[in-house]
Write an enzyme that holds these catalytic residues in place. Structure first.
Site, PDB file in Angstrom:
ATOM      1  N   SER B  39       0.851  -1.189   0.000  1.00 35.09           N
ATOM      2  CA  SER B  39       0.000   0.000   0.000  1.00 35.09           C
ATOM      3  C   SER B  39       0.890   1.244   0.000  1.00 35.09           C
ATOM      4  O   SER B  39       2.067   1.152  -0.341  1.00 35.09           O
ATOM      5  CB  SER B  39      -0.948  -0.022   1.206  1.00 35.09           C
ATOM      6  N   ASN B  40       0.323   2.365   0.349  1.00 34.98           N
ATOM      7  CA  ASN B  40       1.106   3.599   0.381  1.00 34.98           C
ATOM      8  C   ASN B  40       0.562   4.517   1.477  1.00 34.98           C
ATOM      9  O   ASN B  40      -0.435   4.198   2.119  1.00 34.98           O
ATOM     10  CB  ASN B  40       1.080   4.283  -0.988  1.00 34.98           C
TER      11      ASN B  40
END
Lengths: 231, 231
Positions: B39-40
């Site tokens: 993810s980020n």
């Protein structure tokens, strides 16, 4: 009768008086670049519930937490970390000062071999290989301590062959007790407020029924304390 | 004078009456296995602030959100998604019914080529290669629509060469406007309640000062509306 009930109540409540417990909780995050990371679905709720229950039972509790969205239980000393390496360093520093160490965090087994200093740019129509290397094994490092080794409790979160993996992990990592946690369903485990575990130690096992994590935490701690005392 | 001030106030407040806006927000999550994901660091705050501001300005707002810890602004229709592919499908379905599309989500460029059905087991002392493949480019897909194409606004979050990347992205993806967002610092951008952006369009640019995301959102929408109306 009231007096003995109260005595029993308070002795149960304060069962962990003078016991130092370190608990790890939550996920770790391993950077790919300044924007992207690898992580996992741990909410930290089980570890935070264990910390809250241990304080209520009289213990001196240090909670080492990865990135989570949870408030620190009152009376708990909290150390925030992001990566597995940071959690490893904090855990080893605390472990040798603890009577009981509970590794409840969902630590990333792998990190990216070379973290990019700047955001990686997408390359047109190309696939990408991400090289991963192993992180230090925190719970095995704690269990391998020869001086000031705490009673070492691990968690095994698995989607299949749960008890078999848990028993293998107990033996391989030389743990004193392991909490086997089936995360294949969605109603229990990660992100849920309920959970069910089976406790496994060298000469026994005990299944605990599905229940709210707060109550389960207390039951787990009572079993840990029984094995810790018998050790 | 009071009346004209009020008129100005209400005309600004209701500037987006009868305008349909779709906004994407937050990160996406790409599964590695049932437990791990990529993810980020997007918190979703900027996209949610834009949605709240757009509703306050009279727009009909649909918010397509990745996994975030934010409440839905009152009056906003929210569609929850997890992966980039899911966000792509929802975005294209909404885009053709919208006047303005704002891609504020930090969409994962890559997903894992083969998602493991069960939790991957760590292999002793070995490194791991994770094969990644590109996700569909949501904002470029929207901008490439030939029928019912909305006015298309993108975001560029970069840690270096911000304006150059933003201008390249504007041209390459055929956007109408881009919000260039420097995420190299920690005080602004991801997870912060403050932000600063520079708006870039084909024939101009406008830097907006650092300010709370709620106020910045309103300023961004006023500029978007000005360009949308001039189009």
């Amino acid at each position: 009768q009231l007096v003995s009930a109260l005595e029993e109540h308070f002795s149960a409540e304060q069962q962990l008086n003078n016991i130092k417990i370190t608990i790890t909780a939550g996920p770790t995050r391993e950077a790919i670049d300044p924007v992207r990371y690898i992580s996992n679905h741990s909410s930290g709720k089980m570890g935070f519930a264990l910390a809250a229950a241990a304080v209520a039972m009289g213990a001196d509790v240090t909670l080492i937490s990865g990135p989570v969205q949870l408030a620190t239980p009152i009376g708990v000393k909290r150390i925030d970390v992001t990566t597995a390496q940071q959690m490893h360093d904090a855990a080893l520093a605390q472990a040798t000062q603890s009577d009981i160490f509970i590794g409840c965090a969902a630590v990333a087994d792998y990190r990216v071999a070379e973290v990019a200093g700047e955001k990686m740019k997408k390359k047109a129509d190309s696939a990408l290989e991400l090289k991963l290397v192993q992180n230090p094994d925190i719970i095995a490092s704690v269990a391998a301590l020869t001086a000031k080794r705490p009673f070492t409790v691990g968690f095994a979160a698995e989607t299949q062959n749960l008890l078999q993996y848990a028993k293998d992990k107990l033996a391989r990592k030389k743990l004193d007790l392991i909490c086997a946690n089936d995360v294949s369903g969605t109603a229990l485990g990660f992100n849920s407020d309920h959970n069910a575990v089976t406790l496994v130690w060298q000469h026994g096992e005990q299944a605990l029924a599905p229940q709210p994590k707060a109550e389960l935490a207390k039951a787990i701690l009572q079993h840990i304390y029984a094995q810790f005392s018998a050790n």
